[in-house]
Design an enzyme around this catalytic site. Structure first.
Site, PDB file in Angstrom:
ATOM      1  N   GLU A  75       0.842  -1.205   0.000  1.00  0.00           N
ATOM      2  CA  GLU A  75       0.000   0.000   0.000  1.00  0.00           C
ATOM      3  C   GLU A  75       0.874   1.251   0.000  1.00  0.00           C
ATOM      4  OE1 GLU A  75      -2.623   1.502  -0.344  1.00  0.00           O
ATOM      5  OE2 GLU A  75      -4.358   0.191  -0.035  1.00  0.00           O
ATOM      6  N   ASN A 116     -10.152   4.629   1.482  1.00  0.00           N
ATOM      7  CA  ASN A 116      -9.287   4.468   0.320  1.00  0.00           C
ATOM      8  C   ASN A 116      -9.459   5.639  -0.643  1.00  0.00           C
ATOM      9  OD1 ASN A 116      -7.519   2.137   0.227  1.00  0.00           O
ATOM     10  ND2 ASN A 116      -9.347   0.849   0.326  1.00  0.00           N
ATOM     11  N   ASP A 130      -9.985   0.500  -4.576  1.00  0.00           N
ATOM     12  CA  ASP A 130      -8.965   0.617  -3.542  1.00  0.00           C
ATOM     13  C   ASP A 130      -8.299   1.984  -3.710  1.00  0.00           C
ATOM     14  OD1 ASP A 130      -6.521   0.014  -1.819  1.00  0.00           O
ATOM     15  OD2 ASP A 130      -7.545  -1.910  -1.719  1.00  0.00           O
TER      16      ASP A 130
END
Length: 283
Positions: free
Chosen positions: A15, A143, A190
């Site tokens: 991430e 997100n 996402d």
């Protein structure tokens, strides 16, 4: 366009990719592994922490503002030392940090979520010139935090709703008015990033791809990557036209793991579009 593996370090939950424009380096996180990674001269460097870390913005050539499970801290790239800046839901053992990005006005937006994705446990906060303020609450999986080039619009999402939202910003970068739906059916959205032309690039979790939307919300194209769980894109490289995409191995069934050895790697696709430079955080 074809993708390639930029870094073959396997992240359980890759991430927060961020191209540092002064160092000319990509930084990214493995949230579940509690690690920060970067590459220097084709070598991967890793820092290990004792709590979840997930996102960062750059402050100067050697300093990042880094979000962790309980705080925002500065991180010295040269020494590996951290220095506490402010608490981030430190009194709530349910949550951790997740997606975040610096805004054009010098602030830093950071989302939280439940460690087990508890329903509506998360929030989005903004750190701006010395203080942290909560912006939005009752979010399950924060997100897609990113910003239009003119600094007048912020985007974010709750992955659980399958919608990407947008909200107008004032001259100081604070939201005014209510968020509205930008993409109604976003296919498991996402992380996202906005390019220099204002197009939003969203990693679609579980789809091996990133989707590009125009500022009006029209699907313009898809870019494939080699990891099923694409988690977040970032623009970088020498001329800002390479799209980097983190992926995850987390909770993948054995059958999917057997299909590829690249789940969890960072992928890159060259000459995709001209990205914005990542904005500096002003402490």
């Amino acid at each position: 366009m074809s993708y390639y593996v930029y870094d073959d370090t396997k992240c359980e939950l890759g991430e927060g990719p961020m191209w540092h424009p002064l160092c000319n380096q990509l930084f990214w996180f493995d949230i579940m592994g509690m690690r920060l990674h970067t590459r220097v001269d084709d070598e991967t460097l890793t820092w290990q922490f004792d709590e979840y870390v997930s996102a960062a913005g750059w402050v100067d050539e050697n300093t990042l503002l880094m979000a962790s499970e309980t705080s925002l801290s500065t991180f010295d790239i040269e020494t590996g030392e951290t220095s506490f800046v402010c608490a981030l839901e430190a009194d709530n053992p349910v949550t951790r940090s997740n997606d975040g990005r610096a805004d054009p006005q010098g602030g830093f937006w950071i989302g939280t979520m439940g460690k087990q994705a508890e329903d509506k446990a998360g929030s989005i906060h903004r750190y701006y010139r010395g203080s942290l303020r909560k912006l939005f609450g009752d979010i399950t999986i924060t997100n897609s935090i990113c910003f239009s080039p003119d600094g007048k619009t912020a985007y974010f999402c709750d992955t659980a709703t399958d919608q990407i939202m947008r909200v107008a910003l004032n001259d100081d970068g604070w939201p005014h008015g209510k968020p509205e739906v930008f993409i109604a059916n976003a296919n498991n959205p996402d992380g996202s990033v906005v390019d220099a032309a204002g197009n939003l690039w969203n990693a679609q979790w579980g789809s091996y791809r990133v989707c590009c939307y125009s500022p009006e919300g029209e699907v313009l194209r898809y870019v494939d990557v080699g990891g099923m769980q694409s988690s977040c894109p970032a623009f970088g490289g020498a001329d800002g036209t390479t799209l980097f995409v983190t992926t995850a191995q987390q909770n993948l069934p054995e059958a999917d793991l057997e299909k590829s050895d690249d789940h969890g790697c960072v992928f890159a696709v060259d000459d995709v579009a001209k990205g914005q430079k990542e904005h500096r955080v002003i402490l």
